[in-house]
Every structure is written in structure tokens, then in C-alpha cells.
Design a protein around this motif. Structure first.
Motif, mmCIF file in Angstrom:
data_model
loop_
_atom_site.group_PDB
_atom_site.id
_atom_site.type_symbol
_atom_site.label_atom_id
_atom_site.label_comp_id
_atom_site.label_asym_id
_atom_site.label_seq_id
_atom_site.Cartn_x
_atom_site.Cartn_y
_atom_site.Cartn_z
ATOM 1 N N PRO A 6 6.409 6.942 -1.779
ATOM 2 C CA PRO A 6 5.144 7.459 -2.338
ATOM 3 C C PRO A 6 4.423 6.443 -3.211
ATOM 4 O O PRO A 6 3.190 6.387 -3.222
ATOM 5 N N LEU A 7 5.203 5.628 -3.944
ATOM 6 C CA LEU A 7 4.591 4.605 -4.798
ATOM 7 C C LEU A 7 3.848 3.580 -3.963
ATOM 8 O O LEU A 7 2.699 3.221 -4.261
ATOM 9 N N PHE A 8 4.480 3.087 -2.893
ATOM 10 C CA PHE A 8 3.820 2.099 -2.042
ATOM 11 C C PHE A 8 2.635 2.707 -1.291
ATOM 12 O O PHE A 8 1.626 2.030 -1.052
ATOM 13 N N THR A 9 2.752 3.966 -0.906
ATOM 14 C CA THR A 9 1.612 4.641 -0.268
ATOM 15 C C THR A 9 0.420 4.691 -1.211
ATOM 16 O O THR A 9 -0.728 4.443 -0.814
ATOM 17 N N LEU A 10 0.707 4.984 -2.485
ATOM 18 C CA LEU A 10 -0.351 5.030 -3.488
ATOM 19 C C LEU A 10 -0.976 3.655 -3.690
ATOM 20 O O LEU A 10 -2.214 3.507 -3.721
ATOM 21 N N LEU A 11 -0.145 2.611 -3.795
ATOM 22 C CA LEU A 11 -0.666 1.256 -4.008
ATOM 23 C C LEU A 11 -1.497 0.785 -2.819
ATOM 24 O O LEU A 11 -2.558 0.161 -2.999
ATOM 25 N N LEU A 12 -1.035 1.075 -1.619
ATOM 26 C CA LEU A 12 -1.789 0.685 -0.423
ATOM 27 C C LEU A 12 -3.123 1.420 -0.351
ATOM 28 O O LEU A 12 -4.149 0.837 0.028
ATOM 29 N N SER A 13 -3.123 2.689 -0.711
ATOM 30 C CA SER A 13 -4.359 3.474 -0.669
ATOM 31 C C SER A 13 -5.331 3.066 -1.770
ATOM 32 O O SER A 13 -6.541 3.262 -1.631
ATOM 33 N N LEU A 14 -4.794 2.499 -2.852
ATOM 34 C CA LEU A 14 -5.655 2.125 -3.976
ATOM 35 C C LEU A 14 -6.611 0.988 -3.625
ATOM 36 O O LEU A 14 -7.702 0.904 -4.189
ATOM 37 N N VAL A 15 -6.213 0.104 -2.708
ATOM 38 C CA VAL A 15 -7.077 -1.050 -2.397
ATOM 39 C C VAL A 15 -8.417 -0.598 -1.832
ATOM 40 O O VAL A 15 -9.471 -0.929 -2.389
ATOM 41 N N PRO A 16 -8.459 0.166 -0.731
ATOM 42 C CA PRO A 16 -9.769 0.640 -0.260
ATOM 43 C C PRO A 16 -10.414 1.625 -1.223
ATOM 44 O O PRO A 16 -11.640 1.687 -1.326
ATOM 45 N N PHE A 17 -9.585 2.395 -1.951
ATOM 46 C CA PHE A 17 -10.145 3.374 -2.889
ATOM 47 C C PHE A 17 -10.890 2.678 -4.024
ATOM 48 O O PHE A 17 -12.004 3.098 -4.397
ATOM 49 N N VAL A 18 -10.320 1.627 -4.582
ATOM 50 C CA VAL A 18 -10.966 0.899 -5.683
ATOM 51 C C VAL A 18 -12.288 0.300 -5.225
ATOM 52 O O VAL A 18 -13.314 0.399 -5.913
ATOM 53 N N LEU A 19 -12.293 -0.314 -4.034
ATOM 54 C CA LEU A 19 -13.535 -0.905 -3.521
ATOM 55 C C LEU A 19 -14.553 0.175 -3.183
ATOM 56 O O LEU A 19 -15.757 0.011 -3.421
ATOM 57 N N GLY A 20 -14.092 1.295 -2.621
ATOM 58 C CA GLY A 20 -15.008 2.386 -2.310
ATOM 59 C C GLY A 20 -15.625 2.992 -3.553
ATOM 60 O O GLY A 20 -16.835 3.265 -3.594
#
Length: 526
Positions: A6-20
Motif C-alpha cells: 500500500p505504501l508503494f502504491t501511494l507513492l506511485l500514485s502521488l507522482v501524477p497526483f502532485v502534477l495534476g
């Protein structure tokens, strides 16, 4: 499921989320605040990407996490996209100072790179296709940043149509693959082709050919290349983002589905013929151009063709190395195009010296000796079949020959030993980086046919011959005539433009003066 997933899923999702989120926030802020938000968002995405790469190299992450893939291929592409976005945004803040509609530019730029990060990480066909579509639509708006320039409008119109055609090809290929495998997971589909088994079905062959066609269109291969040359009318940061990042997605698509592609002889033949010829012609046409940005655009078309050829030959690690080097170089070249003008002037002012026949022969002997020595080392130092192909050695030999033979005609040229040392460094760097990427990327069992290897080798020889004729044979009448055709781009873009506008007419804006353009832009931003 371990606690780390879950931690890595969150970190991976954060990249497009931060830019979006940066894109959404920037659209509602003042110009200075929008740039500050964009710098923070792209820096955050870059740091997250770097953290994920380190975690991936250490082996802490599984290959698939949620809807994301985390193999070295995907993480390296994520880091590359994050780095290019950070550099482009920082440069744009100064370059576009005083321009109207800056908030719109900031929003669209972050949207493009957010979608790119989704595309390079996605493990689902639908998610990949949606991200691909968002990239194309957002880039279309960036290319129309100066909507009153006729050439910019024409280029954007052609790219819009060609991009939709590429997306339809990808959609059709994905539908065929989904129906065949009963899964929309990219990792599941590609793993089914990891080792050669029974021959591909008709639907699989069609999917491979459609993916190859989509990559050829996306990478602006001849004759659908004209839009790439004409989009230099867009702001320089847009060109840097396009040439340094977005256009490489065609190559990434083929690398991603290379296990399927390398089992489809028709798809490989399609790419080897179209991309091979495009690469040679684009390189020769580039030599006739004076404008720095136009030369860089033709260079991109040629380099993309060469990268697609490498993939079709099964040289996946070489194609990946090529993709990374080309992205960084092209982004730098466009962002420093002002300095490139000065360097080009200095190069033209330097006293030209035509190499003698003896110098060509000696350069050829030294190059053959170096490359042959490296080939022997590669044979005994590695078990990879990638070093057994002839065409990469042919290209390396010809490139070293030209560099050594023409050393006295270059500004600041030194002794022959200096250039021999430089050539040796190039050879060792090639071997080292190729071996590194071969270790990072999964091994694909594939041996290119002898005819494919000979075809690509012949193309490299023709390119070398064309280079020599353009450099030293313009006193010949037939070479002058050939050079005129090269200067005209063999009239391919004129033919495509005529038929494109006949198929889908588009009214181009008339020319207006700068004051009218500035006033109209300010009104549109209010």
C-alpha cells in the motif's frame, strides 16, 4: 499482501497526483504564483521518482503494485519524464515572462507530464490509452499557444489528425489483445510472449502490426513527418517537451510490447522498412537545413527512426539507452538553441579542410581495429546475443571513421592521438552502457534474421555515402540535383498536406501584426 505494497502504491500514485493538482491549482493563481506552484509540483514529482527508482533498484518493490508496473523500464521512464518536466518548467518561467496566457501554459504543461507519468507506469490497457489521449490533446493546445501563426495552426491540425489515427491503431490493437488473453493487464499480456511458443494467431499478428503503425505515426516517420518540422513555430519550451519527452512515447510503446513485436515478422518488416528509410532520408535532409530548430526537428525524426529499427532488431537495451540519451540531449539542445546558433557560426567560420584519401583509409583502419577488438571482448565477456548482430558494429565503425578522418576540419582540433583516445572512450562507453541496460532490462529471446541485419547495415552504408557526397561531392552535377531534392524534403510533406486538407479541410488564420496578436491574446486570457 505485505504492509509495503500500500505504501508503494501511494507513492506511485502521488507522482501524477502532485502534477495534476499543480495543474489545477496553477490555473486559478496569478502568474507568479502559478510558476511557483509548478516548480514545487515538478520538484516534488522528481524527488518521488528518484525515491521510487532507488527502492526499485534495491529490490524492495514487486514488479507490479496495484495498477502500476515498477520494473526498471517503467521507473527509469518515470524518472526521465519527471526530470524533463522539472527542467522545462524552470526554463519556461523565464522564457515566457511578459507573455499573455502564462497560467494556461503552466496548467497544460503539468497536465502533459502528469499524463506521461500515468502512461509509463500503467499496467492497464484502458488507463494507458486514456493517458495517451490526454497527452495528445494537451500537447495540441500547447502547440497552438500562438494560434494566429498559420504554420503553427497547420502543423497542429496535421498532428491532431495523425495523433487520432495513432490512437485508433492502439485502441484496435488493445481490443484484439484483450479478446485474445481475456485480460486488460499489460504485465499479463507481455508475460505471455516472454518465451517463444506456438506461432502467433491472426489477431495477434494484426495487433503487433497496429502497434508498429501507431509507433511510426507517433514518432513522425516519413511521410507523416511534416508537423514535427513545422511545430518549431511553438514556444521553445514546447519544442523541448515534445522532442525531449512526448515523441519518445512511440518508442516506449514498442519497447513495452517488444515480446509480442519480436514474434511478428510482418510487424518487424513494416518497422524496418519504413523507419529505416525514414531515418536515412531525414538525416540527409537535415544536413541541408540552416535553421537550428529545424535541423533539430529533422534530427528527431531520424533518431526516432533509428530507435524503432533497434527495437525491431531486438536490441531493446540499445533502444532504451538511445531513448534516454536522445531525450536529454534534445531537451538541452532546444533550451540552449540560442547558444547553438553561436556555436554553429563558429563552426562555419573555422577553416574547412577536406580529408585526404590517406586520412580516410587510416581512419577506417583504426576504427575497424577498435570495433573488432571490442567485438572480441564482448564475445567473451558477455553471453548476450545483442552483441552478435553486425549492423550496430557497422554503424559504430562508420561513425568513428568520419570522426577521425575529419578531426582536422573541426574547431579546436587537437592531435591525432587525442582523437584516437576520444574514439576509444566512445567505444568503451558504448560497451559499458549497453551492458548495463542489458542487465537492467528483462531478456527477450530473439535472434534477428540475417536479411534484416543486412538491410539495416546497407542503410547505414548508404547514409555514410550520402553524408560524404553532401560534404565533399557538391561539385558534381547529379549530387547537386540530389541535394535539391533533399532540401525540398523530396516533396513528401507537400503531398501529405495537400491530401490531408482535402480529406479534412481546416481554415488557417491570416497573418496579423504583433500588436494585434498581443491585444487578442490579452483579451483571450481575461
Amino acid at each position: 499482501m505485505s504492509w509495503s505494497e500500500p505504501l508503494f502504491t501511494l507513492l506511485l500514485s502521488l507522482v501524477p497526483f502532485v502534477l495534476g493538482m499543480g495543474a489545477v491549482t496553477s490555473a486559478r493563481q496569478s502568474e507568479s504564483q502559478a510558476w511557483q506552484t509548478a516548480r514545487l509540483a515538478t520538484l516534488g514529482g522528481l524527488l518521488l521518482a528518484l525515491l521510487l527508482v532507488l527502492a526499485g533498484v534495491s529490490g524492495a518493490m514487486p514488479a507490479v503494485v496495484g495498477w502500476w508496473q515498477t520494473t526498471p523500464l517503467h521507473l527509469i521512464m518515470l524518472l526521465l519524464a519527471s526530470f524533463i518536466s522539472f527542467i522545462v518548467v524552470r526554463y519556461s518561467a523565464t522564457y515566457l515572462r511578459g507573455e499573455p496566457r502564462q497560467q494556461r501554459f503552466v496548467m497544460l504543461a503539468q497536465t502533459v507530464f502528469a499524463a506521461v507519468s500515468v502512461a509509463v507506469l500503467s499496467d492497464h490497457l484502458v488507463l494507458f490509452l486514456v493517458a495517451w489521449l490526454i497527452i495528445g490533446l494537451s500537447m495540441h493546445q500547447l502547440l497552438m499557444f500562438y494560434p494566429h501563426r498559420p504554420r503553427a495552426a497547420l502543423a497542429a491540425h496535421k498532428k491532431f489528425l495523425f495523433a487520432r489515427g495513432a490512437e485508433l491503431c492502439v485502441l484496435a490493437a488493445f481490443v484484439l489483445l484483450y479478446l485474445h488473453h481475456d485480460s486488460a493487464r499489460i504485465s499479463v499480456i507481455t508475460s505471455a510472449y516472454a518465451a517463444p511458443a506456438e506461432p502467433l494467431s491472426v489477431s495477434e499478428q494484426a495487433a503487433a502490426c497496429l502497434l508498429g503503425l501507431a509507433a511510426l505515426i507517433k514518432c513522425a516517420q516519413l511521410p507523416l513527418h511534416g508537423w514535427l518540422i513545422q511545430v518549431v513555430e511553438a514556444p521553445t519550451p514546447v519544442s523541448a517537451a515534445l522532442h525531449g519527452g512526448v515523441i519518445n512515447l512511440g518508442g516506449y510503446l514498442l519497447i513495452l510490447f517488444s515480446p509480442l513485436l519480436l514474434q511478428s515478422t510482418p510487424a518487424q518488416a513494416l518497422i524496418l522498412v519504413v523507419a529505416g528509410i525514414s531515418s536515412v532520408l531525414a538525416a540527409l535532409i537535415m544536413m541541408t537545413r540552416i535553421s537550428i530548430k529545424v535541423r533539430l526537428a529533422w534530427s528527431t525524426s531520424a533518431q526516432m527512426g533509428l530507435m524503432l529499427v533497434e527495437i525491431a532488431l531486438g536490441l531493446i537495451e540499445l533502444a532504451m539507452l538511445h531513448l534516454l540519451a536522445h531525450s536529454c540531449y534534445k531537451a538541452y539542445a532546444f533550451l540552449s538553441s540560442g547558444e547553438a546558433v553561436q556555436q554553429n557560426l563558429l563552426r562555419h567560420r573555422a577553416p574547412a579542410r577536406r580529408p585526404s584519401r590517406v586520412e580516410w583509409i587510416m581512419a577506417g583502419i583504426i576504427s575497424v581495429a577498435m570495433v573488432a577488438g571490442l567485438a572480441v571482448v564482448a564475445k567473451y565477456a558477455t553471453d548476450s546475443t545483442a552483441f552478435e548482430m553486425m549492423s550496430p558494429w557497422v554503424l559504430l565503425t562508420l561513425a568513428l571513421t568520419a570522426m577521425l578522418a575529419e578531426r582536422r576540419g573541426q574547431p579546436g582540433s587537437g592531435s591525432g592521438l587525442r582523437f584516437i583516445g576520444l574514439a576509444a572512450l566512445v567505444v568503451l562507453t558504448y560497451f559499458g552502457l549497453k551492458s548495463l541496460f542489458a542487465a537492467l532490462l528483462p531478456t527477450v529471446e530473439h535472434t534477428a534474421s540475417v536479411w534484416a541485419d543486412l538491410w539495416v547495415s546497407l542503410l547505414f552504408v548508404l547514409l555514410f555515402a550520402g553524408y560524404c557526397l553532401q560534404r565533399y561531392g557538391l561539385h558534381l552535377g547529379w549530387v547537386q540535383k540530389l541535394n535539391l531534392y533533399c532540401y525540398a524534403g523530396f516533396y513528401l510533406d507537400e503531398w501529405v498536406t495537400k491530401n490531408t486538407l482535402k480529406f479534412w479541410p481546416h481554415r488557417l488564420p491570416g497573418r496579423i501584426n504583433a500588436k494585434q496578436l498581443h491585444a487578442a491574446s490579452r483579451e483571450g486570457s481575461q
